[in-house]
Scaffold this motif. Sequence first.
Motif, PDB file in Angstrom:
ATOM      1  N   PRO A  21     -10.097  -1.679   1.305  1.00 54.12           N
ATOM      2  CA  PRO A  21      -8.690  -1.667   0.583  1.00 54.12           C
ATOM      3  C   PRO A  21      -8.889  -0.872  -0.027  1.00 54.12           C
ATOM      4  CG  PRO A  21      -9.367  -4.091   0.065  1.00 54.12           C
ATOM      5  CD  PRO A  21     -10.808  -3.138   0.321  1.00 54.12           C
ATOM      6  N   ALA A  22     -10.006   0.187  -0.318  1.00 55.66           N
ATOM      7  CA  ALA A  22     -10.201   1.682  -0.664  1.00 55.66           C
ATOM      8  C   ALA A  22     -10.008   2.947  -0.596  1.00 55.66           C
ATOM      9  CB  ALA A  22     -11.265   1.705  -2.374  1.00 55.66           C
ATOM     10  N   ALA A  23     -10.851   2.110   0.646  1.00 52.95           N
ATOM     11  CA  ALA A  23     -11.179   4.163   2.106  1.00 52.95           C
ATOM     12  C   ALA A  23      -9.388   3.588   2.384  1.00 52.95           C
ATOM     13  CB  ALA A  23     -12.066   3.002   2.953  1.00 52.95           C
ATOM     14  N   VAL A  24      -8.107   2.447   2.816  1.00 50.45           N
ATOM     15  CA  VAL A  24      -6.945   2.143   3.024  1.00 50.45           C
ATOM     16  C   VAL A  24      -6.097   2.528   2.147  1.00 50.45           C
ATOM     17  CG1 VAL A  24      -5.542   0.969   3.658  1.00 50.45           C
ATOM     18  CG2 VAL A  24      -7.332   0.143   5.011  1.00 50.45           C
ATOM     19  N   MET A  25      -6.169   3.180   0.828  1.00 54.45           N
ATOM     20  CA  MET A  25      -5.463   3.488   0.075  1.00 54.45           C
ATOM     21  C   MET A  25      -5.629   5.030  -0.142  1.00 54.45           C
ATOM     22  SD  MET A  25      -3.164   1.516  -1.488  1.00 54.45           S
ATOM     23  CE  MET A  25      -2.479   2.674  -2.661  1.00 54.45           C
ATOM     24  N   HIS A  26      -7.429   5.027  -0.058  1.00 48.84           N
ATOM     25  CA  HIS A  26      -7.552   6.908  -0.014  1.00 48.84           C
ATOM     26  C   HIS A  26      -6.803   7.247   0.611  1.00 48.84           C
ATOM     27  CE1 HIS A  26      -9.748  11.005  -0.162  1.00 48.84           C
ATOM     28  NE2 HIS A  26     -10.049   9.928   0.741  1.00 48.84           N
ATOM     29  N   THR A  76       1.047  -1.085  -0.009  1.00 42.77           N
ATOM     30  CA  THR A  76       0.028   0.329   0.105  1.00 42.77           C
ATOM     31  C   THR A  76       0.936   1.177   0.038  1.00 42.77           C
ATOM     32  OG1 THR A  76      -0.440   0.320   2.274  1.00 42.77           O
ATOM     33  CG2 THR A  76      -2.153  -1.499   1.418  1.00 42.77           C
ATOM     34  N   GLN A  77       1.909   1.249   0.944  1.00 41.27           N
ATOM     35  CA  GLN A  77       2.712   2.203   0.422  1.00 41.27           C
ATOM     36  C   GLN A  77       3.370   2.879  -0.983  1.00 41.27           C
ATOM     37  OE1 GLN A  77       6.061   1.669   2.989  1.00 41.27           O
ATOM     38  NE2 GLN A  77       7.033   3.638   2.476  1.00 41.27           N
ATOM     39  N   VAL A  78       4.138   1.271  -1.525  1.00 41.18           N
ATOM     40  CA  VAL A  78       4.557   2.002  -3.269  1.00 41.18           C
ATOM     41  C   VAL A  78       3.188   2.283  -3.828  1.00 41.18           C
ATOM     42  CG1 VAL A  78       5.867   0.777  -4.865  1.00 41.18           C
ATOM     43  CG2 VAL A  78       6.401   0.350  -2.680  1.00 41.18           C
ATOM     44  N   LEU A  79       2.223   1.682  -3.574  1.00 43.44           N
ATOM     45  CA  LEU A  79       1.159   2.131  -4.773  1.00 43.44           C
ATOM     46  C   LEU A  79       0.923   3.659  -4.585  1.00 43.44           C
ATOM     47  CD1 LEU A  79      -0.971  -1.098  -4.096  1.00 43.44           C
ATOM     48  CD2 LEU A  79       0.514  -0.403  -6.273  1.00 43.44           C
ATOM     49  N   ALA A  80       0.634   3.613  -3.113  1.00 40.06           N
ATOM     50  CA  ALA A  80       0.083   4.634  -3.315  1.00 40.06           C
ATOM     51  C   ALA A  80       1.395   6.600  -3.244  1.00 40.06           C
ATOM     52  CB  ALA A  80       0.057   5.305  -1.018  1.00 40.06           C
ATOM     53  N   ALA A  81       2.506   6.128  -3.013  1.00 43.84           N
ATOM     54  CA  ALA A  81       3.367   7.170  -3.558  1.00 43.84           C
ATOM     55  C   ALA A  81       3.271   6.971  -5.697  1.00 43.84           C
ATOM     56  CB  ALA A  81       4.603   6.467  -3.337  1.00 43.84           C
ATOM     57  N   SER A  82       3.086   6.547  -5.855  1.00 44.92           N
ATOM     58  CA  SER A  82       2.280   6.409  -6.898  1.00 44.92           C
ATOM     59  C   SER A  82       0.919   6.621  -7.815  1.00 44.92           C
ATOM     60  CB  SER A  82       2.660   5.192  -8.251  1.00 44.92           C
ATOM     61  OG  SER A  82       2.373   4.647  -9.983  1.00 44.92           O
ATOM     62  N   ALA A  83       0.200   6.511  -6.410  1.00 42.66           N
ATOM     63  CA  ALA A  83      -1.188   7.366  -6.753  1.00 42.66           C
ATOM     64  C   ALA A  83      -1.152   8.396  -6.720  1.00 42.66           C
ATOM     65  CB  ALA A  83      -2.318   6.426  -6.880  1.00 42.66           C
ATOM     66  N   ALA A  84      -0.466   9.270  -5.924  1.00 46.98           N
ATOM     67  CA  ALA A  84      -0.494  10.637  -4.955  1.00 46.98           C
ATOM     68  C   ALA A  84      -0.448  11.690  -6.057  1.00 46.98           C
ATOM     69  CB  ALA A  84       0.805  10.368  -4.377  1.00 46.98           C
ATOM     70  N   GLY A  85      -0.551  11.232  -6.685  1.00 54.36           N
ATOM     71  CA  GLY A  85      -0.109  12.084  -8.449  1.00 54.36           C
ATOM     72  C   GLY A  85      -1.159  12.358  -9.321  1.00 54.36           C
ATOM     73  N   THR A  86      -2.075  11.074  -8.841  1.00 55.69           N
ATOM     74  CA  THR A  86      -3.056  10.962  -9.828  1.00 55.69           C
ATOM     75  C   THR A  86      -4.360  10.909  -9.016  1.00 55.69           C
ATOM     76  OG1 THR A  86      -3.278   8.783  -9.084  1.00 55.69           O
ATOM     77  CG2 THR A  86      -1.592   9.526 -11.248  1.00 55.69           C
ATOM     78  N   ASP A  87      -6.274  10.798  -9.685  1.00 57.84           N
ATOM     79  CA  ASP A  87      -6.925  10.077  -9.422  1.00 57.84           C
ATOM     80  C   ASP A  87      -8.043   8.906  -9.550  1.00 57.84           C
ATOM     81  OD1 ASP A  87      -7.808  12.911  -8.586  1.00 57.84           O
ATOM     82  OD2 ASP A  87      -8.454  13.703 -10.924  1.00 57.84           O
ATOM     83  N   VAL A  88      -6.761   7.703  -9.817  1.00 61.64           N
ATOM     84  CA  VAL A  88      -6.990   6.476  -9.699  1.00 61.64           C
ATOM     85  C   VAL A  88      -7.752   6.018  -8.524  1.00 61.64           C
ATOM     86  CG1 VAL A  88      -6.655   3.821  -9.857  1.00 61.64           C
ATOM     87  CG2 VAL A  88      -4.918   6.047 -11.467  1.00 61.64           C
ATOM     88  N   VAL A  89      -7.682   5.759  -6.908  1.00 58.63           N
ATOM     89  CA  VAL A  89      -8.550   5.742  -6.021  1.00 58.63           C
ATOM     90  C   VAL A  89      -9.028   6.408  -6.009  1.00 58.63           C
ATOM     91  CG1 VAL A  89      -7.488   5.785  -3.335  1.00 58.63           C
ATOM     92  CG2 VAL A  89      -5.492   5.012  -5.071  1.00 58.63           C
ATOM     93  N   ARG A  90      -9.233   8.011  -6.002  1.00 60.26           N
ATOM     94  CA  ARG A  90     -11.047   8.260  -5.791  1.00 60.26           C
ATOM     95  C   ARG A  90     -12.106   7.581  -6.813  1.00 60.26           C
ATOM     96  NH1 ARG A  90     -10.309  14.855  -6.899  1.00 60.26           N
ATOM     97  NH2 ARG A  90      -9.465  14.187  -5.320  1.00 60.26           N
ATOM     98  N   ALA A  91     -10.815   7.315  -7.800  1.00 64.91           N
ATOM     99  CA  ALA A  91     -12.285   6.478  -9.567  1.00 64.91           C
ATOM    100  C   ALA A  91     -12.245   5.267  -8.592  1.00 64.91           C
ATOM    101  CB  ALA A  91     -11.369   6.829 -10.295  1.00 64.91           C
ATOM    102  N   TRP A  92     -11.529   4.342  -8.003  1.00 60.88           N
ATOM    103  CA  TRP A  92     -12.166   3.419  -7.433  1.00 60.88           C
ATOM    104  C   TRP A  92     -12.753   3.268  -6.362  1.00 60.88           C
ATOM    105  CZ3 TRP A  92      -7.913   0.497  -4.374  1.00 60.88           C
ATOM    106  CH2 TRP A  92      -8.474  -0.681  -3.227  1.00 60.88           C
ATOM    107  N   LEU A  93     -12.825   4.591  -5.658  1.00 57.96           N
ATOM    108  CA  LEU A  93     -14.171   4.510  -3.925  1.00 57.96           C
ATOM    109  C   LEU A  93     -14.801   5.020  -4.629  1.00 57.96           C
ATOM    110  CD1 LEU A  93     -12.986   4.744  -0.892  1.00 57.96           C
ATOM    111  CD2 LEU A  93     -12.547   7.094  -1.053  1.00 57.96           C
ATOM    112  N   ALA A  94     -14.671   5.323  -5.914  1.00 55.48           N
ATOM    113  CA  ALA A  94     -16.004   6.382  -6.555  1.00 55.48           C
ATOM    114  C   ALA A  94     -17.187   5.277  -7.237  1.00 55.48           C
ATOM    115  CB  ALA A  94     -16.397   7.602  -7.283  1.00 55.48           C
ATOM    116  N   GLU A  95     -16.520   3.830  -7.812  1.00 59.94           N
ATOM    117  CA  GLU A  95     -16.955   3.356  -7.885  1.00 59.94           C
ATOM    118  C   GLU A  95     -17.523   1.849  -6.562  1.00 59.94           C
ATOM    119  OE1 GLU A  95     -18.026   1.372 -11.385  1.00 59.94           O
ATOM    120  OE2 GLU A  95     -17.623   3.448 -11.745  1.00 59.94           O
ATOM    121  N   GLU A  96     -16.863   2.003  -6.048  1.00 59.17           N
ATOM    122  CA  GLU A  96     -17.078   1.204  -4.567  1.00 59.17           C
ATOM    123  C   GLU A  96     -16.965   1.824  -3.330  1.00 59.17           C
ATOM    124  OE1 GLU A  96     -14.220  -2.296  -5.633  1.00 59.17           O
ATOM    125  OE2 GLU A  96     -15.388  -3.086  -7.049  1.00 59.17           O
TER     126      GLU A  96
END
Length: 333
Positions: free
Chosen positions: A76-81, A51-71
């Motif tokens: 896991p999406a809440a933790v990644m957010h 989750t740490q490595v994924l977040a470092a890559s996702a921080a400049g994107t809206d990918v996790v926000r899109a995941w959380l909006a979809e689910e």
Amino acid sequence: MAREGAPPAYDPAGHDSGLRSALQELRAGRWMSMRALLEQTTSWPRWTQRTQVLAASAAGTDVVRAWLAEEPGSVPAAVMHARVVVERALRAHREGHARTGELWLQAWHACDAAARSAPYDPVPWVCLLALARLDEGQRWDEHRMAPPEPMLPPGPWGLLAQAGKRDPHNREAHHRMLQFLYPRGGSERLAQAAGFAQWAAGSAPPGSALHVLPLYVRVERYRRSASREAALDLHWVAEDATREARQAYDSWFALTPHEERSPLDMNHLAHALWGALRFSEADRVFEALGPYWTPQPWACRAPGTGSSQRAVEVFLQARTRSRSAAQGGGRRP
């Protein structure tokens, strides 16, 4: 084993091929592989690291926000957010951004929500520990709690305990605690950080990555020294430095499965063993690293202009010297 003299590659996934695939998909704006990877992750140490490595890559994107909006009900999406907004707050703090306070508050609320959604997960508490370093004046009560040992300084011990309750001896939690201690003062605070690292390593079971923690403090001491490089090399052959390197090798590297070793920990261990002239052990760590490296700790020996390329050169010199000495019988007893 990496080809002799071949330049190393920096890859945050290291030998974790599943994480590498998820990162590739994430960079393309897709989150399904990230979700599948996290669903398959069954150990807290690997969950924390991924989750740490994924977040470092996702921080400049809206990918996790899109995941959380979809689910919206996905844990896991809440933790990644929470991971992502904490990473953004930390970056804003490093850059002195005007929105740091706002992002800090957003991150705290995201961590609180994740802790309630995932009560058995250490990551929300690790994230709160990461945010603690933004409280430079230690104004929050939870950031100046009494330590478990009298020689340790006040700090966010309750947060560390909450992470440890869910994943005893959590690697990232202790590194976040170390980062909390580093910037607060000069040599006295660095001594307190060293005391904390020794305390954590001394209480860790065999196979724990916390046995590597003192090597990080030693690199920080080296980095802050204003001495000449020739004198600095004596830092690594001192009796206590050699003892720390051997302890990390014997109590962590020799006992830990290959897939559970952090590339950053292995680089710190290889660096310390090479500096201590323990070439045989260093060669085994370099072999386990294969083609991968991390800029730290090698960059501490390459300050100034062109430091990135110089850090690669230092890594290659250390790898070649260790391999040559080990193969030629130049091993130190």
